[in-house]
Design an enzyme around this catalytic site. Structure first.
Site, PDB file in Angstrom:
ATOM      1  N   ASP A   1     -66.099  56.297  -8.237  1.00 15.25           N
ATOM      2  CA  ASP A   1     -65.654  57.411  -7.381  1.00 15.25           C
ATOM      3  C   ASP A   1     -64.220  57.849  -7.686  1.00 15.25           C
ATOM      4  O   ASP A   1     -63.875  59.030  -7.543  1.00 15.25           O
ATOM      5  CB  ASP A   1     -65.818  57.075  -5.894  1.00 15.25           C
ATOM      6  CG  ASP A   1     -65.231  55.723  -5.492  1.00 15.25           C
ATOM      7  OD1 ASP A   1     -64.739  54.985  -6.368  1.00 15.25           O
ATOM      8  OD2 ASP A   1     -65.284  55.398  -4.288  1.00 15.25           O
TER       9      ASP A   1
ATOM     10  N   LYS B   1     -67.397  45.496  -0.936  1.00 22.67           N
ATOM     11  CA  LYS B   1     -67.642  46.327   0.254  1.00 22.67           C
ATOM     12  C   LYS B   1     -68.928  45.996   1.016  1.00 22.67           C
ATOM     13  O   LYS B   1     -69.615  46.883   1.499  1.00 22.67           O
ATOM     14  CB  LYS B   1     -67.669  47.810  -0.139  1.00 22.67           C
ATOM     15  CG  LYS B   1     -66.351  48.335  -0.647  1.00 22.67           C
ATOM     16  CD  LYS B   1     -66.417  49.782  -1.025  1.00 22.67           C
ATOM     17  CE  LYS B   1     -67.194  50.029  -2.294  1.00 22.67           C
ATOM     18  NZ  LYS B   1     -66.986  51.351  -2.861  1.00 22.67           N
TER      19      LYS B   1
HETATM   20  C1  BGC Z   1     -64.810  49.161  -5.566  1.00 19.98           C
HETATM   21  C2  BGC Z   1     -64.353  50.308  -6.442  1.00 19.98           C
HETATM   22  C3  BGC Z   1     -64.357  51.599  -5.655  1.00 19.98           C
HETATM   23  C4  BGC Z   1     -63.552  51.439  -4.384  1.00 19.98           C
HETATM   24  C5  BGC Z   1     -63.531  52.696  -3.539  1.00 19.98           C
HETATM   25  C6  BGC Z   1     -64.009  49.115  -4.289  1.00 19.98           C
HETATM   26  O1  BGC Z   1     -64.523  48.131  -3.444  1.00 19.98           O
HETATM   27  O2  BGC Z   1     -64.691  47.941  -6.242  1.00 19.98           O
HETATM   28  O3  BGC Z   1     -65.182  50.443  -7.576  1.00 19.98           O
HETATM   29  O4  BGC Z   1     -63.802  52.605  -6.442  1.00 19.98           O
HETATM   30  O5  BGC Z   1     -64.090  50.376  -3.619  1.00 19.98           O
HETATM   31  O6  BGC Z   1     -64.799  53.109  -3.196  1.00 19.98           O
END
Ligand code: BGC
Length: 522
Positions: free
Chosen positions: A260, A224
């Site tokens: 989360d 992200k």
């Molecule tokens: C992460 C996860 C997270 C999800 C939603 C992903 O990019 O790897 O750990 O739960 O985003 O936030």
């Protein structure tokens, strides 16, 4: 199969047979013993397949031969976005295979979906009380939250403070990021007059981590848009504690670290014990679910006495990293992926989540302009810039109540500095948004279906959260209709919004951590 233990609020389940997935709707037959288990919850809104006007993307109607030709081209360039039931069945099955590969000792190393053990075995009994702190890092914002649990009450009181995480912080040294979080914590405690006593803290850290215990989690890789140096491969709790220790005014015990999705599951299960799955559709996407301990080969350390199940953080965003989704990926997906911070990674996430849908749409819009089917072939400056079409535009455009209402879309055009757009142009833009968001909804629906089939309970609640899920006007029902088509007829499920699991879930996890520790045997 798994069955609930009556009104016990623990996430413990009694194992009564095999829960191996047997395929989708037409293949699957849950065993009879499982189906006669009494179910404790009366209120349960069963999902029905809903097909409505907004379930499928709708091509504009041409008013002249030129538009008819443009529509034919539009149809061609978007044709791959329309997923068939056969695609969805394939994806549902592959997702399940991937989750199982992640669970297996022999297969985990090469699995895309890592199915990480969270060491969360239970949710609070409802008798916990007191104030807990939670930190929530996972997207564009970081939050500090004070959660107050009241014995006997299923509702919680919260005070929170939100801080934007700048690009500089997301890409800088890890130490700066942790010091930033600690600084926000100190400020929050000062503002709420909390200094002077010890607090127990739950840390929602929404990135892939390999956990070794409830308060130990190594970051496997950033997702992200984060890329802080010195954090991958490290225990994130140690880094947080190191930063907290620099501030003598803090007396904090970090009790638990969680994802989360796990927070979402816990927070939802606190109110609805039949909840066994937590899904986030936000900046990123992911899912956690309740698994039988007998299937968890990678559990480290002593197993807690009496706990028959544990929450698994699937990290399903990595599904497709080795090509299993290539059958549906378009040239736009490949182009966007190559230009991302993590090429070849988080393939499923890039097809589904808020960080990517706007950008993907932008790639198609730009191509449509180049092909002369949009804006008379006139290049648009703001649309040419990466990030120039944020995902919130998709939600806004599709929120216009009919396809010939142009209120929101005209506002978006204004923001994009596009002054000349015909009604036909606006319909083309909306159609492209619908193609991207419908595919995302169906793919997410297939993923959810695979977990519902895997959990294999007669009734199951799925806790849902995330900005894309909350704000897109049609994603939810498109997703439900895909899920319903893929889930065994014998299973009833409901999807409910479980807001702010990152805050409530972290506090709940911190609250049960001490209790859970006592359950461990040597
Ligand atoms: C992460 C996860 C997270 C999800 C939603 C992903 O990019 O790897 O750990 O739960 O985003 O936030």
């Amino acid at each position: 199969m798994l069955k609930t233990e009556g009104r016990n609020r623990s996430l413990s389940f009694t194992y009564t047979g095999s829960s191996t997935h047997m395929g989708s709707k037409i293949l699957r037959q849950p065993d009879a013993e499982h189906l006669i288990q009494p179910f404790p919850i009366k209120e349960f809104k069963e999902e029905n397949e809903e097909v409505d006007d907004f379930a499928l993307p709708c091509l504009p109607s041409p008013t002249n031969p030129k538009e008819a030709k443009q529509i034919r081209i539009l149809e061609q360039i978007t044709s791959k976005f329309h997923l068939t039931d056969a695609h969805l069945m394939h994806i549902e099955k592959r997702m399940l295979d991937e989750v199982n590969r992640g669970l297996g000792k022999a297969t985990n190393r090469t699995a895309n979906v890592k199915s990480f053990v969270t060491y969360v075995h239970e949710i609070p009994s409802g008798r916990e009380s007191g104030q807990y702190l939670a930190l929530d890092l996972g997207g564009t914002n970081f939050r500090v939250i004070l959660v107050e649990l009241e014995a006997g009450s299923r509702s919680v009181k919260m005070k929170a403070c939100k801080h934007e995480v700048s690009q500089k912080l997301m890409l800088g040294p890890g130490e700066d990021l942790f010091d930033f979080m600690t600084g926000c914590l100190v400020e929050f405690m000062k503002d709420h007059d909390l200094h002077g006593r010890k607090y127990h803290l739950g840390f929602t850290f929404s990135f892939p981590t390999r956990q070794r215990q409830l308060d130990r989690a190594e970051l496997t890789h950033w997702t992200k848009g984060y890329k802080n140096a010195g954090v991958e491969g490290q225990d994130v709790v140690t880094l947080l504690k190191r930063s907290i220790n620099k501030r003598p005014e803090l007396d904090i015990q970090v009790e638990a670290i969680l994802n989360d999705t796990t927070g979402c599951l816990l927070a939802c299960a606190y109110k609805r014990p039949e909840c066994a799955i937590g899904i986030i559709l936000g900046t990123g996407t992911n899912a956690s679910y309740v698994e039988d301990m007998n299937h968890v080969e990678l559990y480290e350390g002593p197993r807690p006495r009496g706990c028959k199940s544990v929450v698994i953080n699937t990290e399903w965003g990595a599904f497709g990293n080795t090509g299993s989704l290539d059958i549906i990926r378009t040239r736009y997906d490949h182009d966007m992926d190559s230009n991302s911070l993590n090429p070849g990674k988080q393939v499923y996430e890039k097809l589904i989540s808020g960080m990517y849908l706007g950008e993907l749409t932008r790639y198609i819009l730009v191509h449509a302009i180049e092909l002369g089917i949009l804006f008379d072939g006139e290049a648009q400056t703001l649309l040419s810039v990466p990030g120039g079409f944020p995902t919130k535009y998709i939600s806004e455009i599709e929120a216009d109540p009919t396809r010939s209402t142009f209120t929101n879309i005209k506002q978006v055009m204004l923001e994009l500095d596009i002054s000349v757009a015909t009604d036909f142009d606006l319909q083309v833009v909306r159609y492209i948004c619908e193609c991207v968001s419908t595919r995302a909804a169906y793919l997410a629906g297939a993923g959810v279906a695979s977990l519902i089939n895997k959990v294999a309970r007669r009734r199951v609640t799925v806790g849902m959260d995330g900005s894309l899920y909350k704000f897109h006007p049609h994603l939810d029902r498109r997703m439900r209709s895909a899920t319903r088509r893929l889930v065994s007829d014998c299973i009833q499920f409901e999807m409910v919004l479980s807001e702010d699991g990152s805050g409530r879930g972290a506090a709940l996890a911190a609250a049960v951590a001490e209790k859970q520790r006592k359950k461990f045997i040597d």
